[in-house]
Design a protein around this motif. Structure first.
Motif, PDB file in Angstrom:
ATOM      1  N   MET A 183      -2.507   9.259  18.120  1.00 51.12           N
ATOM      2  CA  MET A 183      -3.621   8.539  18.757  1.00 51.12           C
ATOM      3  C   MET A 183      -4.948   8.920  18.111  1.00 51.12           C
ATOM      4  O   MET A 183      -5.813   8.059  17.915  1.00 51.12           O
ATOM      5  CB  MET A 183      -3.642   8.792  20.257  1.00 51.12           C
ATOM      6  N   ASP A 184      -5.129  10.191  17.782  1.00 51.11           N
ATOM      7  CA  ASP A 184      -6.353  10.619  17.105  1.00 51.11           C
ATOM      8  C   ASP A 184      -6.487   9.917  15.755  1.00 51.11           C
ATOM      9  O   ASP A 184      -7.580   9.527  15.349  1.00 51.11           O
ATOM     10  CB  ASP A 184      -6.370  12.132  16.897  1.00 51.11           C
ATOM     11  N   MET A 185      -5.365   9.757  15.048  1.00 46.89           N
ATOM     12  CA  MET A 185      -5.388   9.050  13.767  1.00 46.89           C
ATOM     13  C   MET A 185      -5.780   7.592  13.966  1.00 46.89           C
ATOM     14  O   MET A 185      -6.539   7.032  13.166  1.00 46.89           O
ATOM     15  CB  MET A 185      -4.016   9.141  13.098  1.00 46.89           C
ATOM     16  N   LYS A 186      -5.276   6.992  15.013  1.00 45.52           N
ATOM     17  CA  LYS A 186      -5.570   5.586  15.291  1.00 45.52           C
ATOM     18  C   LYS A 186      -7.042   5.395  15.611  1.00 45.52           C
ATOM     19  O   LYS A 186      -7.657   4.417  15.178  1.00 45.52           O
ATOM     20  CB  LYS A 186      -4.710   5.108  16.464  1.00 45.52           C
ATOM     21  N   GLN A 244       0.836  -1.192   0.000  1.00 44.04           N
ATOM     22  CA  GLN A 244       0.000   0.000   0.000  1.00 44.04           C
ATOM     23  C   GLN A 244       0.878   1.252   0.000  1.00 44.04           C
ATOM     24  O   GLN A 244       1.755   1.399   0.842  1.00 44.04           O
ATOM     25  CB  GLN A 244      -0.896  -0.014   1.234  1.00 44.04           C
ATOM     26  N   SER A 245       0.604   2.154  -0.918  1.00 43.63           N
ATOM     27  CA  SER A 245       1.389   3.389  -0.966  1.00 43.63           C
ATOM     28  C   SER A 245       0.701   4.477  -0.152  1.00 43.63           C
ATOM     29  O   SER A 245      -0.501   4.444   0.056  1.00 43.63           O
ATOM     30  CB  SER A 245       1.573   3.841  -2.414  1.00 43.63           C
ATOM     31  N   GLY A 246       1.483   5.425   0.326  1.00 52.12           N
ATOM     32  CA  GLY A 246       0.930   6.596   0.981  1.00 52.12           C
ATOM     33  C   GLY A 246       0.812   6.530   2.490  1.00 52.12           C
ATOM     34  O   GLY A 246       0.339   7.490   3.096  1.00 52.12           O
ATOM     35  N   ILE A 247       1.228   5.440   3.121  1.00 48.46           N
ATOM     36  CA  ILE A 247       1.094   5.350   4.577  1.00 48.46           C
ATOM     37  C   ILE A 247       1.981   6.395   5.257  1.00 48.46           C
ATOM     38  O   ILE A 247       1.532   7.112   6.152  1.00 48.46           O
ATOM     39  CB  ILE A 247       1.426   3.936   5.093  1.00 48.46           C
ATOM     40  N   TYR A 248       3.221   6.507   4.834  1.00 45.40           N
ATOM     41  CA  TYR A 248       4.120   7.490   5.442  1.00 45.40           C
ATOM     42  C   TYR A 248       3.608   8.911   5.191  1.00 45.40           C
ATOM     43  O   TYR A 248       3.626   9.756   6.072  1.00 45.40           O
ATOM     44  CB  TYR A 248       5.551   7.348   4.897  1.00 45.40           C
ATOM     45  N   TYR A 249       3.138   9.158   3.978  1.00 44.41           N
ATOM     46  CA  TYR A 249       2.605  10.475   3.639  1.00 44.41           C
ATOM     47  C   TYR A 249       1.431  10.828   4.550  1.00 44.41           C
ATOM     48  O   TYR A 249       1.345  11.944   5.062  1.00 44.41           O
ATOM     49  CB  TYR A 249       2.176  10.513   2.173  1.00 44.41           C
ATOM     50  N   PHE A 250       0.521   9.892   4.744  1.00 46.52           N
ATOM     51  CA  PHE A 250      -0.657  10.126   5.565  1.00 46.52           C
ATOM     52  C   PHE A 250      -0.269  10.520   6.989  1.00 46.52           C
ATOM     53  O   PHE A 250      -0.816  11.465   7.564  1.00 46.52           O
ATOM     54  CB  PHE A 250      -1.539   8.869   5.579  1.00 46.52           C
ATOM     55  N   ILE A 251       0.703   9.836   7.558  1.00 49.67           N
ATOM     56  CA  ILE A 251       1.154  10.123   8.926  1.00 49.67           C
ATOM     57  C   ILE A 251       1.902  11.449   8.976  1.00 49.67           C
ATOM     58  O   ILE A 251       1.616  12.311   9.812  1.00 49.67           O
ATOM     59  CB  ILE A 251       2.040   8.974   9.448  1.00 49.67           C
ATOM     60  N   LEU A 252       2.861  11.632   8.088  1.00 49.31           N
ATOM     61  CA  LEU A 252       3.705  12.830   8.120  1.00 49.31           C
ATOM     62  C   LEU A 252       2.934  14.091   7.773  1.00 49.31           C
ATOM     63  O   LEU A 252       3.246  15.172   8.283  1.00 49.31           O
ATOM     64  CB  LEU A 252       4.901  12.639   7.192  1.00 49.31           C
ATOM     65  N   LYS A 253       1.906  13.970   6.937  1.00 53.30           N
ATOM     66  CA  LYS A 253       1.080  15.130   6.586  1.00 53.30           C
ATOM     67  C   LYS A 253       0.394  15.691   7.828  1.00 53.30           C
ATOM     68  O   LYS A 253       0.354  16.911   8.020  1.00 53.30           O
ATOM     69  CB  LYS A 253       0.048  14.725   5.543  1.00 53.30           C
ATOM     70  N   GLN A 254      -0.107  14.819   8.686  1.00 55.57           N
ATOM     71  CA  GLN A 254      -0.793  15.267   9.896  1.00 55.57           C
ATOM     72  C   GLN A 254       0.164  16.036  10.810  1.00 55.57           C
ATOM     73  O   GLN A 254      -0.200  17.054  11.405  1.00 55.57           O
ATOM     74  CB  GLN A 254      -1.382  14.073  10.654  1.00 55.57           C
ATOM     75  N   LEU A 255       1.387  15.553  10.920  1.00 51.45           N
ATOM     76  CA  LEU A 255       2.375  16.227  11.764  1.00 51.45           C
ATOM     77  C   LEU A 255       2.803  17.562  11.152  1.00 51.45           C
ATOM     78  O   LEU A 255       3.008  18.541  11.863  1.00 51.45           O
ATOM     79  CB  LEU A 255       3.577  15.316  11.994  1.00 51.45           C
ATOM     80  N   ALA A 256       2.911  17.607   9.839  1.00 52.74           N
ATOM     81  CA  ALA A 256       3.276  18.859   9.160  1.00 52.74           C
ATOM     82  C   ALA A 256       2.188  19.905   9.344  1.00 52.74           C
ATOM     83  O   ALA A 256       2.481  21.075   9.596  1.00 52.74           O
ATOM     84  CB  ALA A 256       3.532  18.601   7.678  1.00 52.74           C
ATOM     85  N   TRP A 257       0.935  19.499   9.232  1.00 55.78           N
ATOM     86  CA  TRP A 257      -0.168  20.437   9.412  1.00 55.78           C
ATOM     87  C   TRP A 257      -0.190  21.004  10.826  1.00 55.78           C
ATOM     88  O   TRP A 257      -0.616  22.132  11.042  1.00 55.78           O
ATOM     89  CB  TRP A 257      -1.498  19.762   9.114  1.00 55.78           C
TER      90      TRP A 257
END
Length: 68
Positions: free
Chosen positions: A63-66, A18-31
């Motif tokens: 945790m909110d993402m989880k 699956q592509s995009g897992i790192y992007y999904f996590i890192l995007k939240q931290l960047a925002w």
């Protein structure tokens, strides 16, 4: 490199397919404007290193993402 903290996330085995897992996590931290000091990744784990002052907010976001 004092005053650093880390969080390790265990990733699912499907991470390889699956592509995009790192992007999904890192995007939240960047925002949230959390500066990352280091990212360490293996096949099934990702470790995020931040300054100690940012660890609570980082953990809260993850945790909110989880729970979503």
């Amino acid at each position: 490199m004092l005053d650093l903290a880390s969080i390790t996330i265990k990733l699912p085995k499907e991470n390889l397919e699956q592509s995009g897992i790192y992007y999904f996590i890192l995007k939240q931290l960047a925002w949230a404007d959390i500066p990352l000091q280091e990212i360490i990744s293996t096949t099934n784990e990702m470790t995020i290193v931040v300054k100690e002052r940012d660890i609570n907010q980082t953990f809260s976001i993850l945790m909110d993402m989880k729970l979503s």
